[in-house]
Write a protein that holds these residues in place. Structure first.
Motif, PDB file in Angstrom:
ATOM      1  N   LEU A 143       3.418 -16.587 -62.396  1.00  0.00           N
ATOM      2  CA  LEU A 143       3.771 -16.352 -63.371  1.00  0.00           C
ATOM      3  C   LEU A 143       4.606 -14.363 -63.048  1.00  0.00           C
ATOM      4  N   SER A 158       8.451 -16.433 -62.104  1.00  0.00           N
ATOM      5  CA  SER A 158       9.086 -16.922 -63.685  1.00  0.00           C
ATOM      6  C   SER A 158       9.014 -15.536 -63.868  1.00  0.00           C
ATOM      7  N   GLU A 182       7.055 -14.363 -66.166  1.00  0.00           N
ATOM      8  CA  GLU A 182       6.026 -13.921 -67.492  1.00  0.00           C
ATOM      9  C   GLU A 182       4.839 -12.971 -66.732  1.00  0.00           C
ATOM     10  N   GLY A 210       4.037 -10.915 -69.600  1.00  0.00           N
ATOM     11  CA  GLY A 210       3.424 -11.593 -70.954  1.00  0.00           C
ATOM     12  C   GLY A 210       1.901 -11.915 -71.354  1.00  0.00           C
ATOM     13  N   ALA A 211       1.683 -12.743 -69.659  1.00  0.00           N
ATOM     14  CA  ALA A 211       0.119 -12.711 -69.776  1.00  0.00           C
ATOM     15  C   ALA A 211      -1.130 -12.293 -69.169  1.00  0.00           C
TER      16      ALA A 211
END
Length: 118
Positions: free
Chosen positions: A98, A101, A103, A106-107
Motif C-alpha cells: 500500500l 504503490s 494506495e 485511499g485504503a
C-alpha cells in the motif's frame, strides 16, 4: 520482526511502523483480523482494519443469529482491507505494498495528531 510492546504488537520497518492490538486468543501468525495504526517516517498516521474473507464470513454468520446487519445480510466496516492470507506477516506485506504503490491514503483513514493510537 514482530515486537511485543505492552498490549500491542509493534512492527518497525524503514518505511513505516505498524501498531496492532494484542487480542487474547489470537495467534499473530494465524489471526484473521486486526486493526492497526500505520505511522510513516514523517509522523503521518493512518488507521486500517485488516480481515480475511473467512473472518468476514464468521461475522456475518454471527449476525444471522444476533439479528445485526439485517440478520447477516451484509457486512460493513470502515477502512476495511481484505487480506487473502491470515497472520501479521501477511498484513505487513500488504502495508508495504500500500505504501510503495501509493494506495495507503485511499485504503486507510488519515489520523489527526490529536487522535490517540488505536
Amino acid at each position: 520482526m514482530i515486537q511485543i510492546d505492552g498490549p500491542f504488537y509493534r512492527i518497525v520497518e524503514p518505511t513505516f511502523e505498524l501498531l496492532l492490538p494484542r487480542w487474547e486468543g489470537h495467534d499473530p501468525q494465524t489471526q484473521e483480523e486486526a486493526e492497526g495504526t500505520i505511522t510513516l517516517p514523517d509522523g503521518t498516521r493512518y488507521y486500517g482494519t485488516f480481515m480475511t474473507l473467512d473472518a468476514i464470513t464468521a461475522v456475518m454468520r454471527r449476525h444471522q443469529s444476533t439479528g445485526e446487519c439485517l440478520n447477516g445480510a451484509y457486512f460493513s466496516c470502515e477502512d476495511l482491507i481484505i487480506v487473502h492470507r491470515p497472520g501479521i506477516p501477511a498484513i505487513v506485506e500488504v502495508v508495504r505494498h500500500l505504501i510503495t504503490s501509493g494506495e495507503l491514503e485511499g485504503a486507510c483513514t488519515l489520523l489527526g495528531p490529536e487522535e490517540s493510537e488505536l
